[in-house]
Design a protein around this motif. Sequence first.
Motif, PDB file in Angstrom:
ATOM      1  N   GLY A 173       0.967  -1.267  -0.118  1.00 54.81           N
ATOM      2  CA  GLY A 173       0.033   0.158  -0.086  1.00 54.81           C
ATOM      3  C   GLY A 173       0.998   1.164  -0.162  1.00 54.81           C
ATOM      4  O   GLY A 173       0.613   2.249  -0.499  1.00 54.81           O
ATOM      5  N   ILE A 178      -0.901   6.998  -3.383  1.00 53.06           N
ATOM      6  CA  ILE A 178      -2.675   7.442  -2.903  1.00 53.06           C
ATOM      7  C   ILE A 178      -3.056   8.588  -3.545  1.00 53.06           C
ATOM      8  O   ILE A 178      -2.502   9.574  -3.055  1.00 53.06           O
ATOM      9  CB  ILE A 178      -2.709   7.317  -1.335  1.00 53.06           C
ATOM     10  N   SER A 182     -10.280   9.281  -0.564  1.00 52.45           N
ATOM     11  CA  SER A 182     -11.002   7.704  -0.338  1.00 52.45           C
ATOM     12  C   SER A 182     -10.023   6.814  -0.409  1.00 52.45           C
ATOM     13  O   SER A 182     -10.337   5.695   0.386  1.00 52.45           O
ATOM     14  CB  SER A 182     -12.121   7.834  -1.559  1.00 52.45           C
ATOM     15  N   ASP A 183      -8.868   6.769  -1.341  1.00 55.14           N
ATOM     16  CA  ASP A 183      -8.033   5.915  -1.544  1.00 55.14           C
ATOM     17  C   ASP A 183      -7.215   5.519  -0.135  1.00 55.14           C
ATOM     18  O   ASP A 183      -6.799   4.643   0.207  1.00 55.14           O
ATOM     19  CB  ASP A 183      -6.822   5.970  -2.616  1.00 55.14           C
ATOM     20  N   MET A 185      -8.228   6.621   2.895  1.00 60.45           N
ATOM     21  CA  MET A 185      -9.171   6.086   3.979  1.00 60.45           C
ATOM     22  C   MET A 185      -9.302   4.599   3.778  1.00 60.45           C
ATOM     23  O   MET A 185      -9.286   3.866   4.819  1.00 60.45           O
ATOM     24  CB  MET A 185     -10.675   6.868   3.997  1.00 60.45           C
ATOM     25  N   SER A 186      -9.214   4.057   2.457  1.00 61.62           N
ATOM     26  CA  SER A 186      -9.464   2.665   2.162  1.00 61.62           C
ATOM     27  C   SER A 186      -8.271   2.056   2.663  1.00 61.62           C
ATOM     28  O   SER A 186      -8.353   0.763   3.470  1.00 61.62           O
ATOM     29  CB  SER A 186      -9.839   2.371   0.835  1.00 61.62           C
ATOM     30  N   PHE A 187      -7.079   2.557   2.459  1.00 58.53           N
ATOM     31  CA  PHE A 187      -5.860   1.828   2.902  1.00 58.53           C
ATOM     32  C   PHE A 187      -5.651   2.155   4.424  1.00 58.53           C
ATOM     33  O   PHE A 187      -5.241   0.695   4.979  1.00 58.53           O
ATOM     34  CB  PHE A 187      -4.792   2.662   2.091  1.00 58.53           C
ATOM     35  N   PHE A 189      -8.098   2.062   6.768  1.00 56.39           N
ATOM     36  CA  PHE A 189      -9.028   1.057   7.159  1.00 56.39           C
ATOM     37  C   PHE A 189      -8.544  -0.281   7.227  1.00 56.39           C
ATOM     38  O   PHE A 189      -8.846  -1.202   8.093  1.00 56.39           O
ATOM     39  CB  PHE A 189     -10.542   1.077   6.403  1.00 56.39           C
ATOM     40  N   VAL A 190      -8.315  -0.803   5.590  1.00 54.12           N
ATOM     41  CA  VAL A 190      -7.724  -2.111   5.645  1.00 54.12           C
ATOM     42  C   VAL A 190      -6.421  -2.414   6.392  1.00 54.12           C
ATOM     43  O   VAL A 190      -6.410  -3.498   6.980  1.00 54.12           O
ATOM     44  CB  VAL A 190      -7.354  -2.418   4.128  1.00 54.12           C
TER      45      VAL A 190
END
Length: 238
Positions: A173, A178, A182-183, A185-187, A189-190
Amino acid sequence: MPIFTESNAIVRAVEAHLVQETDSTVPMVGYVKRLIWLPTKFLKMGIEEKLSGAFVWAFLSFAFMMLGAWFVNNAGVAKTEVANGVMFATMIVPLFLVVFPMPSTYGHSGVTQATVEFVVQHLQSRGFSRVKDIELLKKSLKPFEDRCRSRVNILKWLVGLLWAGFTYTYSKGIDHSIASLSDFMSFAFVSAFLLFGVIIAYLCVWGYDAAVDRLFRAIEFGCNDFCHLLETSSPTEG
């Protein structure tokens, strides 16, 4: 009674004692209880044993950091290299104290005198009266412990694989750019989800390890106390 049966009986009895439960007289109820309820309390006991060290480290860290801050402010060395050295020491010293404590503070594996006395009473109730029978019982318990240790080792390897998976995912990641919020936040969160999973797995496995250690050390200490009781009451026996 066969030694194998006695080995299984003492393991079951001490398990129930450690989690402050009693075996049901109804076989089916007892089986369901051991399948669903007792493992939860057994694991909780081990996790609490592991977390106690973390709480000690947290307390010592806070105390040393406050002491370091007081020294820096009162010694007039704020914003200097000395201040940085002092604050670094306040972080390292508590970790050192927790990692290398006195053996007497942890060598008993959390076993209490009450548990040792319970084991002695159990052996008395089962009719043991010779030291050589207790020694044979301890030998018969060895495969039980080896089987549990083998499972713990496998679980530790699985936790290591989970950690490797987390670090691989995180590094990949980081390597990818990034482009948007949104990218990111997704990274995030995962990564947080995977890290949380690794932490939970770590606590469960090392907590189970601590619980298993307390179980077999309690039986060992209790057997040793009972042997001592037999030898002092009947010196020529055994």
